[in-house]
Each structure stands twice: as structure tokens, then as C-alpha cells.
Design a protein around this motif. Sequence first.
Motif, PDB file in Angstrom:
ATOM      1  N   ALA A   2       0.850  -1.193   0.000  1.00  0.00           N
ATOM      2  CA  ALA A   2       0.000   0.000   0.000  1.00  0.00           C
ATOM      3  C   ALA A   2       0.882   1.238   0.000  1.00  0.00           C
ATOM      4  N   LEU A  10      -6.774   3.188   4.494  1.00  0.00           N
ATOM      5  CA  LEU A  10      -5.940   2.197   3.814  1.00  0.00           C
ATOM      6  C   LEU A  10      -4.675   1.903   4.617  1.00  0.00           C
ATOM      7  N   ALA A  14      -3.861  -1.818   5.885  1.00  0.00           N
ATOM      8  CA  ALA A  14      -2.635  -2.486   5.447  1.00  0.00           C
ATOM      9  C   ALA A  14      -1.817  -2.973   6.638  1.00  0.00           C
TER      10      ALA A  14
END
Length: 366
Positions: A2, A10, A14
Amino acid sequence: MAITDRGTPLDRLARERRFRAVFNPPADVGGRFSALSAFGLVPAALIGVDVPSLLERAREAADRGRLAPAENPAVGLGLAIGAAAAAGMDKLTLHTTDDLAAFPAWMEQLVAESLGKNGVGIVPVAGEAILPAGLYGSDRVFLVWESTGGPPVGLPGGMRGARIEVEDRLGLGAEIIRAELAVAAAGEVLGVNPFDQPDVEEAKRLAAAAMACQAATAGTDPAPAQSAGAMAGVRRMVGELGPGDYLGIHAYLPPGPEIEEAIGRLRRRITEMSGVATTFGYGPRFLHSTGQVHKGGPPGGVFLQLLDDPGQEVTVPEAGFGFSRLIAAQAEGDYLALRGAGRRVLRVTLGSDRPGGLQAIAASLT
């Protein structure tokens, strides 16, 4: 793997799920200026780009960017395009040799999101075919990048603008720095802040409201492309274009060569009929990059929004909705934001027959 700002959903996902790697670029670098951060360099390394050499070219350009304005190629470029825009030549038309063909798409975002605000700015025109000289309006200025030793870009004679020679593709490191500094200088000429984007948040807000079924949706349903109403609407829209206008085609469609070839023919026909510049892109890009100039830039933007019937729904994992609903909400949010900014917009759906719908639109202009 990522690549995201620290603290984003995110980033948390991750780390919770132990992605192989998580890269957090510097938080103070805006997205359109981040090509030489991890956002651009990690993918470049993964496809085999010589990143140290790319960055060495960029460092050399950054050193030249510290020279006095009279000796500074980046500042000189920015002052030139800024002065041209202030004089009414605000359609910056971008061309390259074939080996550099991806560069204008990045330049388009940089220019549009940095310089289109407060009712002024520069409208970047990328991906347009080279046309006979008589079809271009007086609002054009050209910026061309050409590879050393390769065939030149064959612009018609008498076109205003600049040509930049690029030694090889690693030279794009230098061109990214030159472009970023030039945009900053052009912003000074135009009196705008190149580092903010005040008009992109409204489209995102309206898209979120549409997802929550809270948007004011009356009158937003697109007309079928093969209907008499849509064909008359396209004819009327193009017929009303005048000097200083441009027509943006916003395609909420699956990318592909067949779509792009048909849109390319349509763009040429519109310019042949009206003399105005055309732009094209796939949604939802307009919510967060080029959309800044569409809503906040010069008021001559006219927009044709193209949608389709995507068929079977594909669920967004763990989101509780599908991609077609998401895309429809993004398109509706952008439409409402454009209308709220006083822009002229026509929505047309191609249905399940995308080639047939595009043919019908083209036929309306014959």
C-alpha cells in the motif's frame, strides 16, 4: 503493498492485515506534486525504471530552478504560459512524441488542479489530434515535448508555444520538476494559489450524499443517446459554443481503445464545427483533479457527461454496495457540482450498447 498517507483507512487496513509493505509519503506534498515521492517512485521501481538516474535528472532540474528568473527555464516557462492565459490564450494544448505519450495526462492534472480557480486559470488540453491550423481558436497556446533524435511533433505552422527537448524517458524526472516550478510561477502571474483546490470538495460531498440517497436528484436522469431528445441536446450544445469556450467530455465508462477512438472522432468533429478546444477523461477523475478547473476556472466550460448500463453488479468488498452504484453517485455528484458552479452540462446514457450510443451522438453532428 500500500502507498498512502499515514493514518488513512488504507494505512490502518494495510497494517492490520500485514501487507508486505506500507509506504507513507511526506504529508506536506499534495497529490499532484507527488510524482517524485513514493506515490510515483515505488510503482516506477516495480516496473524497472532506473530510479536513481531519474532522481539525478530531477535534482539537476531543481538546481536550475534556483537560478535567477532570467536564467531559470522553469520560471521562464511559467511566466510565459501565465502571461498567455492572462491575455486570453488559456487553452494550453499538450503534445509529445509517441515515447512520451503518457506525460500529458499527468501534466493535465497538475495544471488544471493548480491553476483553475477564482474564475481564472489555464485549461489543459491533452490527447487531442493535431488539426489543420484554421481549426484552432485564438485562445490556444501549445507546449510540446520531443525526444532527442526522434521525429518532431508536426504542428501546423504559426502556432504559438514552446518545444522542449527530452534526452530520453529518464529526462521526465527533470520535466516533472520543471513543470511543477512553472505552475507555481504561472500561479503568481494569475494571482491564484497553486497549492490549494477549493472547488473539488463540493463534488465529493454531493457524491457522498447521492450514495446516502440524500442528494437533490430531480432532473438529473440522463437521456438515452439514441433518443431524439439527446441528439437534439448534443446539437444544441455544440451549436451554442462560442469563442473562449471549451467542451469537456466526461466518460463514466470502462476505458478501452474502442471508446477512445470513438471519442477522438467526436472531439475532432466538435472542433471542426465550433473551433473550440475539447477535453476528455474517464470518471471519477473529475471529482478530485481536473474538476478543479471545470468548476473554479474560466467560465467557458461546457460538459457532456456520458454514462452507461454496466450490467451485472460487482460488489465492493466489505463495503455493502457495488461499483455501479458508486460510479453513478460519483457522476451525479459531479453533475450537481458543475450545475452549482453555473456550468452548462448535458447527461447522456449509452445504455448497454456503448458503440451504438457513441455512433448516435456522432450522427447528431453530421
